[in-house]
Motif scaffolding. Structure first.
Motif, PDB file in Angstrom:
ATOM      1  N   ASN A 186       0.890  -1.078  -0.044  1.00  0.00           N
ATOM      2  CA  ASN A 186       0.015  -0.056  -0.144  1.00  0.00           C
ATOM      3  C   ASN A 186       0.950   1.290   0.163  1.00  0.00           C
ATOM      4  O   ASN A 186       0.461   2.585   0.188  1.00  0.00           O
ATOM      5  CB  ASN A 186      -0.871   0.142   1.089  1.00  0.00           C
ATOM      6  CG  ASN A 186      -0.203  -0.110   2.544  1.00  0.00           C
ATOM      7  OD1 ASN A 186       0.933   0.385   2.590  1.00  0.00           O
ATOM      8  ND2 ASN A 186      -0.898  -0.240   3.706  1.00  0.00           N
ATOM      9  N   GLY A 221       2.708   2.393   2.439  1.00  0.00           N
ATOM     10  CA  GLY A 221       2.809   3.213   3.361  1.00  0.00           C
ATOM     11  C   GLY A 221       3.933   2.958   4.304  1.00  0.00           C
ATOM     12  O   GLY A 221       4.986   2.451   3.929  1.00  0.00           O
ATOM     13  N   GLU A 259      -0.024  -7.012  -4.559  1.00  0.00           N
ATOM     14  CA  GLU A 259      -0.886  -6.147  -3.990  1.00  0.00           C
ATOM     15  C   GLU A 259      -0.932  -4.939  -4.376  1.00  0.00           C
ATOM     16  O   GLU A 259      -0.341  -3.866  -4.118  1.00  0.00           O
ATOM     17  CB  GLU A 259      -0.603  -6.309  -2.332  1.00  0.00           C
ATOM     18  CG  GLU A 259      -0.668  -7.564  -1.778  1.00  0.00           C
ATOM     19  CD  GLU A 259      -0.204  -7.484  -0.459  1.00  0.00           C
ATOM     20  OE1 GLU A 259       0.187  -6.346   0.146  1.00  0.00           O
ATOM     21  OE2 GLU A 259       0.018  -8.683   0.268  1.00  0.00           O
ATOM     22  N   GLU A 268      -3.281  -1.963  -3.853  1.00  0.00           N
ATOM     23  CA  GLU A 268      -4.318  -1.828  -2.632  1.00  0.00           C
ATOM     24  C   GLU A 268      -4.406  -0.312  -2.236  1.00  0.00           C
ATOM     25  O   GLU A 268      -3.454   0.358  -2.508  1.00  0.00           O
ATOM     26  CB  GLU A 268      -4.352  -2.798  -1.511  1.00  0.00           C
ATOM     27  CG  GLU A 268      -2.784  -2.559  -0.879  1.00  0.00           C
ATOM     28  CD  GLU A 268      -2.625  -3.506   0.351  1.00  0.00           C
ATOM     29  OE1 GLU A 268      -3.570  -4.540   0.378  1.00  0.00           O
ATOM     30  OE2 GLU A 268      -1.626  -3.588   0.836  1.00  0.00           O
ATOM     31  N   GLU A 269      -5.537   0.293  -1.516  1.00  0.00           N
ATOM     32  CA  GLU A 269      -5.518   1.450  -0.904  1.00  0.00           C
ATOM     33  C   GLU A 269      -5.121   2.488  -1.667  1.00  0.00           C
ATOM     34  O   GLU A 269      -4.011   3.440  -1.389  1.00  0.00           O
ATOM     35  CB  GLU A 269      -4.714   1.277   0.345  1.00  0.00           C
ATOM     36  CG  GLU A 269      -5.021   0.334   1.418  1.00  0.00           C
ATOM     37  CD  GLU A 269      -4.357   0.357   2.753  1.00  0.00           C
ATOM     38  OE1 GLU A 269      -3.774   1.310   2.654  1.00  0.00           O
ATOM     39  OE2 GLU A 269      -4.466  -0.693   3.479  1.00  0.00           O
ATOM     40  N   GLY A 270      -5.500   2.485  -3.134  1.00  0.00           N
ATOM     41  CA  GLY A 270      -5.377   3.587  -3.868  1.00  0.00           C
ATOM     42  C   GLY A 270      -4.072   3.678  -4.684  1.00  0.00           C
ATOM     43  O   GLY A 270      -3.718   4.540  -5.607  1.00  0.00           O
ATOM     44  N   THR A 271      -3.291   2.609  -4.624  1.00  0.00           N
ATOM     45  CA  THR A 271      -1.949   2.515  -5.405  1.00  0.00           C
ATOM     46  C   THR A 271      -2.455   1.951  -6.521  1.00  0.00           C
ATOM     47  O   THR A 271      -3.685   1.430  -7.049  1.00  0.00           O
ATOM     48  CB  THR A 271      -0.933   1.590  -4.625  1.00  0.00           C
ATOM     49  OG1 THR A 271      -1.642   0.326  -4.550  1.00  0.00           O
ATOM     50  CG2 THR A 271      -0.443   2.009  -3.186  1.00  0.00           C
ATOM     51  N   ASP A 326      -5.995  -5.622  -6.412  1.00  0.00           N
ATOM     52  CA  ASP A 326      -5.263  -6.476  -5.550  1.00  0.00           C
ATOM     53  C   ASP A 326      -5.570  -7.896  -5.560  1.00  0.00           C
ATOM     54  O   ASP A 326      -6.684  -8.431  -5.323  1.00  0.00           O
ATOM     55  CB  ASP A 326      -5.565  -5.952  -4.042  1.00  0.00           C
ATOM     56  CG  ASP A 326      -4.643  -6.757  -3.083  1.00  0.00           C
ATOM     57  OD1 ASP A 326      -3.863  -7.400  -3.445  1.00  0.00           O
ATOM     58  OD2 ASP A 326      -5.036  -6.494  -1.835  1.00  0.00           O
TER      59      ASP A 326
END
Length: 626
Positions: free
Chosen positions: A292, A294, A421, A423-426, A450
């Motif tokens: 993600n 992060g 993966e 995910e979360e806007g990637t 994802d």
């Protein structure tokens, strides 16, 4: 003219030397294996006797099979020498023990070698290994290695107690490792102690003959309080580095020394200990563009570990220990030679600006991607060369499932199929296949999705190469073209029946893909023998590998009461003949890394499937028996 002949001959020899590819001179040192005879009874009462063709042998070798039933005289049960490496005995008295002996035949003459397997009275369709499972623990991942040099594999098992994922706080039980012989003999126990956390991403264990002396070593990350197989304590057992008082980090181990230890496979004794590379350093310095994208300061990304075995010099195996894959990635290669542990190289992507950051997976693979006889580390969406330098990065980001083999046989070299993966806007592709030698993407799909699982293997003989599935596009050819609906099983693959087309291994079931009806047909289910799979929804066996018999693979499961391991072998005869997969270096190191992170199945470095070209004899050296 006579004076020129030596010169001409010399020139011709030099030309011949430089014109031969370098990899032809490199021979990887593999382990000595005996014939590996195994006899398994089927539900029909027949017994399949199976044995190895070694990687050093010619496929023309033949065999005779003898049987001793109870107290009766030994008799030959084949009418003429057998070309294949299995024999179906349809006349079995199960009231007494049956001993099967296999003797190789060369040019019509029996050799002195004799290998036997005793099938007891009232036989069970598996080999049983009773366990000394600690109270509150569950048998989990297994690795195999020959700890005493007799050519027979022993079992190294990770016993897991209460564990935690890296993202979760909480205390865990110490990871425990045990060793058993195939006859059930208990050898030793190693307790890593309270300063090593239990969980899929923490403790990776490498089991391999690292110095090629014929006996396996064990390599693991250790800490203060680790107890070896002889009861010796590593470091200071009074230290407790588990975090307390902060709900985000409680139970995690974010301080204190970290070690790397080589243990004896025979006794579990500590042979050498040094500082682990890389040290955790700034725990907030391990985030980046993978997953993600992060970061955290709570011990999630910093404590993501991987490991593998690789022939980095083309001759002897090295062990590679890793840390990090969501962002910063460090791989440290070690050599164990003549009783000494030394650092070979360290690869460090350093920070998120590096193109090699964030490209690692929850697992990895090892392959000679450039065909120079030396192994590279295929770490998901990137590849590290045998010299520890970054070879390339695809930029496809972090993922969960990885397959490396000759998946597209019309192209030279190996291919990589992976899922990612996203995910979360990637942004990015959820599935892709690329060339292992240079990272050239052959096809990519599932954009900005994802994808958690994916498989590449030949399951449909109507299409060339390995099919792949796991995204939203159904079943695809090796060129990325949709060819139909995909199997619901997106987990392990296994060689089990008479053909080289793969079966699917999911949970306790082995299933055959019926490509005409697009359905799965169950061939075997270990659940019928009170067995269970591991790792929750990952539903893996303890291990799948060609540890006995012919080229087909065994699967090992724990029993539901956690008191026993059961080794299952196929009972299906085959005329297909192939050397043991454990003498294929690519496959053998795949078995070694199978226990890492989210377990993945092993592959060979040749295309395995319908209409396959028979692989050449592997370019290996094998020591004589001890």
């Amino acid at each position: 003219m006579k004076q020129k002949r030596p010169f001409i001959a010399c020139v011709m020899l030099v030309y011949l030397f430089i014109s031969i590819p370098h990899f032809l001179f490199a021979q990887k040192m593999m382990e000595y294996l005996n014939r590996g005879v195994v006899a398994t009874i089927s539900s029909k009462g027949n017994v399949l006797v199976s044995w190895r063709l070694l990687g050093t042998e010619d496929t023309s070798i033949q065999f005779n099979v003898y049987k001793k039933t109870g107290d009766k005289s030994i008799v030959q049960i084949n009418k003429k020498p057998i070309h294949q490496t299995n024999f179906l005995d349809e006349n079995v008295d199960t009231l007494v023990a049956n001993t099967y002996t296999v003797i190789p035949v060369l040019k019509g003459k029996e050799q002195s070698e004799k290998s036997s397997f005793i099938l007891p009275a009232f036989p069970k369709p598996y080999i049983s290994i009773p366990l000394k499972t600690p109270v509150g623990y569950t048998p989990n991942d297994i690795a195999v290695g020959d700890v005493d040099g007799d050519g027979i594999y022993e079992i190294i098992i990770h016993q897991t107690g209460r564990g935690r994922d890296n993202a979760s706080a909480g205390f865990t039980d110490p990871p425990i490792f045990q060793a058993y012989k195939l006859d059930g003999t208990f050898l030793w126990e190693i307790n890593l102690g309270k300063n090593i956390r239990e969980g899929a991403h923490y403790t990776q264990f490498m089991v391999y003959d690292l110095d090629s002396d014929g006996k396996t070593e064990i390599a693991m990350k250790t800490a203060d309080g680790t107890i070896d197989g002889l009861g010796k304590i590593i470091g200071d057992s009074s230290k407790d580095y588990r975090a307390k008082g902060d709900r985000r980090t409680e139970g995690k181990i974010l301080d204190g020394p970290e070690y790397f230890t080589i243990f004896s496979g025979l006794t579990g004794a500590e042979l050498a200990t040094t500082n682990y590379i890389a040290h955790r350093g700034n725990i907030g310095g391990w985030g980046g563009v993978g997953g993600n994208g992060g970061n955290d300061n709570t011990g999630n990304r910093v404590d993501r570990f991987t490991a593998c075995i690789a022939y980095l010099d083309g001759k002897l195996p090295s062990v590679v220990m890793g840390r990090g894959y969501y962002g910063r990635t460090v791989l440290a290669a070690w050599d164990w030679r003549n009783g000494k542990l030394s650092s070979r190289w360290v690869f460090d992507s350093e920070d998120g600006k590096n193109p090699f950051s964030g490209q690692g997976y929850h697992n990895l693979s090892v392959a000679d991607v450039d065909n120079d006889g030396k192994d590279e580390i295929v770490f998901g969406s990137m590849c590290v060369d045998d010299n520890g330098k970054g070879l390339y990065s695809t930029g496809l980001r972090h993922g969960d499932a990885l397959h490396v083999s000759d998946l597209e046989p019309s192209l030279p070299g190996l291919e990589v199929y992976g899922v990612h993966e996203i995910e979360e806007g990637t942004k990015g592709f959820g599935t892709a296949m690329y060339q292992a030698k240079n990272g050239t993407i052959l096809f990519a799909a599932d954009e900005n999705k994802d994808i958690g699982r994916g498989v590449a293997a030949d399951i449909d003989p109507r299409y060339d190469g390995a099919e792949n599935w796991g995204g939203e596009g159904g079943l695809k050819s090796c060129k990325g073209e949709k060819i139909g609906n995909a199997p619901r099983s997106v987990n392990f693959i296994v060689q089990w029946d008479e053909s080289p087309i793969y079966e699917l291994l999911n949970g306790t079931r082995i299933e055959k893909w019926n490509y005409e009806t697009a359905t799965l047909e169950t061939l075997f289910d270990a659940k019928n023998f009170n067995c269970a799979s591991n790792n929750g929804t990952k539903a893996n066996p303890a291990i799948s590998a060609d540890i006995l018999g012919d080229w087909r693979e065994e699967v090992i499961y724990r029993t539901t009461d956690n008191k026993e391991l059961r080794i299952f072998s196929t009972t299906i005869p085959t005329s297909f003949k192939l050397y043991t997969l454990m003498h294929n270096p690519h496959y053998r190191v795949s078995v070694a890394w199978q226990n890492v992170g989210y377990n993945q199945p092993p592959h060979t470095d040749f295309f395995f499937g319908a209409n396959m070209k028979m692989p050449a004899k592997p370019n290996i050296l094998v020591p004589k028996s001890k």
